[in-house]
Design a protein around this motif. Structure first.
Motif, PDB file in Angstrom:
ATOM      1  N   ASP A 184      -6.752  18.681   6.512  1.00 47.99           N
ATOM      2  CA  ASP A 184      -7.600  18.826   7.701  1.00 47.99           C
ATOM      3  C   ASP A 184      -7.168  17.855   8.780  1.00 47.99           C
ATOM      4  N   ASP A 185      -7.745  17.985   9.964  1.00 47.07           N
ATOM      5  CA  ASP A 185      -7.327  17.190  11.117  1.00 47.07           C
ATOM      6  C   ASP A 185      -7.575  15.699  10.926  1.00 47.07           C
ATOM      7  N   VAL A 186      -8.686  15.344  10.304  1.00 50.02           N
ATOM      8  CA  VAL A 186      -9.015  13.931  10.115  1.00 50.02           C
ATOM      9  C   VAL A 186      -7.989  13.259   9.211  1.00 50.02           C
ATOM     10  N   ARG A 187      -7.670  13.894   8.109  1.00 49.10           N
ATOM     11  CA  ARG A 187      -6.701  13.313   7.189  1.00 49.10           C
ATOM     12  C   ARG A 187      -5.286  13.332   7.775  1.00 49.10           C
ATOM     13  N   ALA A 188      -4.963  14.394   8.504  1.00 43.34           N
ATOM     14  CA  ALA A 188      -3.648  14.468   9.138  1.00 43.34           C
ATOM     15  C   ALA A 188      -3.468  13.339  10.147  1.00 43.34           C
ATOM     16  N   ALA A 189      -4.526  13.045  10.913  1.00 43.91           N
ATOM     17  CA  ALA A 189      -4.447  11.955  11.897  1.00 43.91           C
ATOM     18  C   ALA A 189      -4.267  10.610  11.199  1.00 43.91           C
ATOM     19  N   ALA A 190      -4.977  10.424  10.094  1.00 43.23           N
ATOM     20  CA  ALA A 190      -4.862   9.164   9.352  1.00 43.23           C
ATOM     21  C   ALA A 190      -3.456   8.999   8.785  1.00 43.23           C
TER      22      ALA A 190
ATOM     23  N   GLN B  71      -6.053  -2.486   6.566  1.00 41.32           N
ATOM     24  CA  GLN B  71      -6.563  -1.362   7.351  1.00 41.32           C
ATOM     25  C   GLN B  71      -6.252  -0.030   6.685  1.00 41.32           C
ATOM     26  N   VAL B  72      -5.082   0.062   6.039  1.00 40.89           N
ATOM     27  CA  VAL B  72      -4.712   1.291   5.336  1.00 40.89           C
ATOM     28  C   VAL B  72      -5.702   1.565   4.207  1.00 40.89           C
ATOM     29  N   VAL B  73      -6.041   0.529   3.457  1.00 42.11           N
ATOM     30  CA  VAL B  73      -6.981   0.705   2.345  1.00 42.11           C
ATOM     31  C   VAL B  73      -8.325   1.221   2.850  1.00 42.11           C
ATOM     32  N   GLU B  74      -8.826   0.629   3.930  1.00 43.44           N
ATOM     33  CA  GLU B  74     -10.117   1.059   4.468  1.00 43.44           C
ATOM     34  C   GLU B  74     -10.042   2.466   5.040  1.00 43.44           C
ATOM     35  N   THR B  75      -8.946   2.795   5.713  1.00 42.60           N
ATOM     36  CA  THR B  75      -8.787   4.135   6.279  1.00 42.60           C
ATOM     37  C   THR B  75      -8.767   5.192   5.193  1.00 42.60           C
ATOM     38  N   LEU B  76      -7.958   4.982   4.158  1.00 41.81           N
ATOM     39  CA  LEU B  76      -7.865   5.977   3.089  1.00 41.81           C
ATOM     40  C   LEU B  76      -9.149   6.032   2.265  1.00 41.81           C
ATOM     41  N   ARG B  77      -9.823   4.922   2.177  1.00 41.41           N
ATOM     42  CA  ARG B  77     -11.116   4.919   1.476  1.00 41.41           C
ATOM     43  C   ARG B  77     -12.114   5.796   2.228  1.00 41.41           C
ATOM     44  N   ASP B  78     -12.094   5.704   3.566  1.00 43.56           N
ATOM     45  CA  ASP B  78     -13.017   6.496   4.383  1.00 43.56           C
ATOM     46  C   ASP B  78     -12.700   7.986   4.310  1.00 43.56           C
ATOM     47  N   VAL B  79     -11.418   8.334   4.465  1.00 41.86           N
ATOM     48  CA  VAL B  79     -11.085   9.762   4.531  1.00 41.86           C
ATOM     49  C   VAL B  79     -11.075  10.420   3.155  1.00 41.86           C
TER      50      VAL B  79
ATOM     51  N   GLY C   3      -0.653  10.356   9.869  1.00 38.85           N
ATOM     52  CA  GLY C   3       0.293  10.122  10.952  1.00 38.85           C
ATOM     53  C   GLY C   3       0.205   8.724  11.522  1.00 38.85           C
ATOM     54  N   ARG C   4      -1.015   8.238  11.701  1.00 34.86           N
ATOM     55  CA  ARG C   4      -1.211   6.893  12.259  1.00 34.86           C
ATOM     56  C   ARG C   4      -0.646   5.831  11.326  1.00 34.86           C
ATOM     57  N   ILE C   5      -0.918   5.959  10.044  1.00 37.51           N
ATOM     58  CA  ILE C   5      -0.404   4.983   9.073  1.00 37.51           C
ATOM     59  C   ILE C   5       1.122   5.016   9.046  1.00 37.51           C
ATOM     60  N   GLY C   6       1.692   6.212   9.045  1.00 37.15           N
ATOM     61  CA  GLY C   6       3.146   6.330   9.020  1.00 37.15           C
ATOM     62  C   GLY C   6       3.812   5.692  10.225  1.00 37.15           C
ATOM     63  N   ALA C   7       3.229   5.895  11.402  1.00 32.75           N
ATOM     64  CA  ALA C   7       3.796   5.324  12.628  1.00 32.75           C
ATOM     65  C   ALA C   7       3.715   3.796  12.610  1.00 32.75           C
ATOM     66  N   GLN C   8       2.583   3.281  12.175  1.00 36.00           N
ATOM     67  CA  GLN C   8       2.427   1.825  12.112  1.00 36.00           C
ATOM     68  C   GLN C   8       3.378   1.215  11.082  1.00 36.00           C
ATOM     69  N   LEU C   9       3.508   1.875   9.948  1.00 35.07           N
ATOM     70  CA  LEU C   9       4.393   1.388   8.896  1.00 35.07           C
ATOM     71  C   LEU C   9       5.829   1.298   9.398  1.00 35.07           C
ATOM     72  N   TRP C  10       6.294   2.325  10.085  1.00 35.85           N
ATOM     73  CA  TRP C  10       7.667   2.323  10.592  1.00 35.85           C
ATOM     74  C   TRP C  10       7.874   1.216  11.623  1.00 35.85           C
TER      75      TRP C  10
ATOM     76  N   VAL D 159       0.808  -1.222   0.000  1.00 36.08           N
ATOM     77  CA  VAL D 159       0.000   0.000   0.000  1.00 36.08           C
ATOM     78  C   VAL D 159       0.839   1.269   0.000  1.00 36.08           C
ATOM     79  N   LEU D 160       2.154   1.155  -0.051  1.00 38.75           N
ATOM     80  CA  LEU D 160       2.977   2.357   0.067  1.00 38.75           C
ATOM     81  C   LEU D 160       2.749   3.314  -1.096  1.00 38.75           C
ATOM     82  N   GLY D 161       2.592   2.777  -2.315  1.00 35.68           N
ATOM     83  CA  GLY D 161       2.322   3.651  -3.463  1.00 35.68           C
ATOM     84  C   GLY D 161       1.046   4.442  -3.272  1.00 35.68           C
ATOM     85  N   LEU D 162      -0.003   3.789  -2.784  1.00 34.81           N
ATOM     86  CA  LEU D 162      -1.263   4.469  -2.502  1.00 34.81           C
ATOM     87  C   LEU D 162      -1.076   5.528  -1.424  1.00 34.81           C
ATOM     88  N   TYR D 163      -0.377   5.175  -0.347  1.00 32.81           N
ATOM     89  CA  TYR D 163      -0.152   6.101   0.763  1.00 32.81           C
ATOM     90  C   TYR D 163       0.605   7.341   0.289  1.00 32.81           C
ATOM     91  N   ARG D 164       1.664   7.132  -0.478  1.00 31.74           N
ATOM     92  CA  ARG D 164       2.440   8.263  -0.987  1.00 31.74           C
ATOM     93  C   ARG D 164       1.592   9.152  -1.897  1.00 31.74           C
TER      94      ARG D 164
END
Length: 381
Positions: free
Chosen positions: A272-278, A323-331, A280-287, A256-261
């Motif tokens: 916005d705050d919702v997307r910023a939180a998503a 989970q990344v796919v569902e999160t980005l789909r939602d936001v 940040g959360r994905i980046g922390a989990q990925l690392w 999912v890294l290509g999608l995330y980038r």
């Protein structure tokens, strides 16, 4: 189970920059990244990598490889996967077949197969799953019958990636009846030539229309004795040893890294705050998952066999991908358009269709957690 924290050395970081420069120079400007190990089958790209010593990196120099560490290979494949590079031609041969030949193969097999793998000229598939034996590999029904000079193999394998393009497959077969009380006895690995006239390959179309997995019917294929991998009857032990290589690598969390980038680039700095939180959360989990995977690579370099840790990395990594796919789909909001005008729309649509397979390939979530549970139970006694 121990994940020892580790970091890349200066030399390993320099290799990373070298790979990035190669990709920037080689991949076209309009290149559409593949989904991790779902990258295209591109023999020309594989040969270009091989010329730099980046295929079969862990193969010793005496067999045509670079003799590199598992961690240096980790660095190279992490960059290739992050770019969505077209690595499918050499992927299985490099990731699993080469280590299997080094550990279990005869000297003749090593000298024939390994130089060809390192040159990017010999491509492998895996012959494990069957119509009624996916995660439960001990239930395989493909049989190998002893004949003069070798074996005849009959049975059906499914989900065999790129069998229509690759040269060989390591087939898990039953060479003796299942032992009473030991479902894993009597299994062996045989190297089957996928171009043999008695091998029949049929595509299995996926939901996105792609046809890179196949059904492989083995209709009395003759396999000479010199193509038995390892010891007859030790197939189960050999296959499980391979899984530390299959399950713990960056391919289990970078689909999912290509999608995330693309998503981060699309929202820009005014987020916005919702997307910023998503983000940040994905980046922390990925690392975090990346550090677990790197720890397994170090352990392999030190001669350990971290099969349980590898199972945990695969479980955590592929669950994270979904989970990344569902999160980005939602936001992201709105309808998903596979033919959309933006890279995010196209990659998100592709990920939505493919994500269910990520927790199936390489061992289902339930099987992986069973492996971890058994190890924890043993440790508690």
């Amino acid at each position: 189970m121990i994940f020892e924290p580790t970091a890349l050395s200066a030399d390993e970081e320099a290799l990373r920059e070298e790979v990035r420069a190669f990709l920037a120079e080689t991949l076209p400007a309009d290149f559409r990244p593949g989904l991790g190990l779902g990258g295209r089958h591109d023999p020309e790209f594989t040969r270009a990598l091989a010329q730099r010593g980046w295929v079969g990196m862990s193969i010793p120099t005496e067999y045509g490889g670079a003799g590199a560490s598992t961690v240096r290979r980790f660095v190279v494949i992490e960059e290739l996967l992050a770019a969505g590079a077209p690595i499918a031609a050499h992927w299985i041969a490099e990731r699993q077949s080469a280590p299997a030949f080094l550990r279990f193969g005869t000297e003749e097999q090593r000298r024939w197969f390994l130089p060809r793998i390192a040159a990017g000229e010999c491509w492998f598939s895996l012959g494990m799953s069957e119509p009624d034996a996916g995660s439960d590999l001990a239930s395989v029904r493909t049989t190998a019958t002893r004949v003069e000079g070798g074996w005849t193999v009959s049975g059906t394998k499914v989900w065999t990636t790129n069998a229509h393009l690759n040269h060989f497959a390591a087939m898990l077969c039953r060479t003796a009846p299942q032992g009473e009380g030991d479902r894993h006895a009597g299994l062996s690995q045989l190297i089957v030539d996928l171009t043999d006239d008695d091998v029949h390959v049929s595509p299995i179309p996926l939901i996105d229309g792609e046809e890179h997995v196949n059904e492989v019917v083995l209709d009395g294929v003759f396999v000479p004795d010199e193509r038995v991998l390892g010891e007859v009857g030790q197939g189960w032990a050999q296959v499980t040893a391979e899984l530390a290589h299959e399950r713990s690598g960056p391919d289990r969390y970078l689909s999912v890294l290509g999608l995330y980038r693309a998503f981060v680039d699309a929202v820009g700095k005014d987020v916005d705050d919702v997307r910023a939180a998503a983000i940040g959360r994905i980046g922390a989990q990925l690392w975090t998952i990346r550090q677990l995977s790197l720890a397994v690579a170090r352990a392999l370099d030190e001669g350990e066999a971290p099969a349980v840790e590898a199972a945990l990395v695969k479980d955590v990594g592929t669950t994270f991908e979904q989970q990344v796919v569902e999160t980005l789909r939602d936001v992201a909001g709105g309808e998903i358009d596979p033919e959309g005008g933006t890279m995010v729309e196209r990659l998100l649509a592709e990920c939505v269709l493919n994500a269910p397979t990520w927790t199936l390939r390489g061992g289902t979530t339930e099987v992986l957690r069973g492996i971890a549970a058994k190890a924890l139970t043993r440790g508690a006694r």
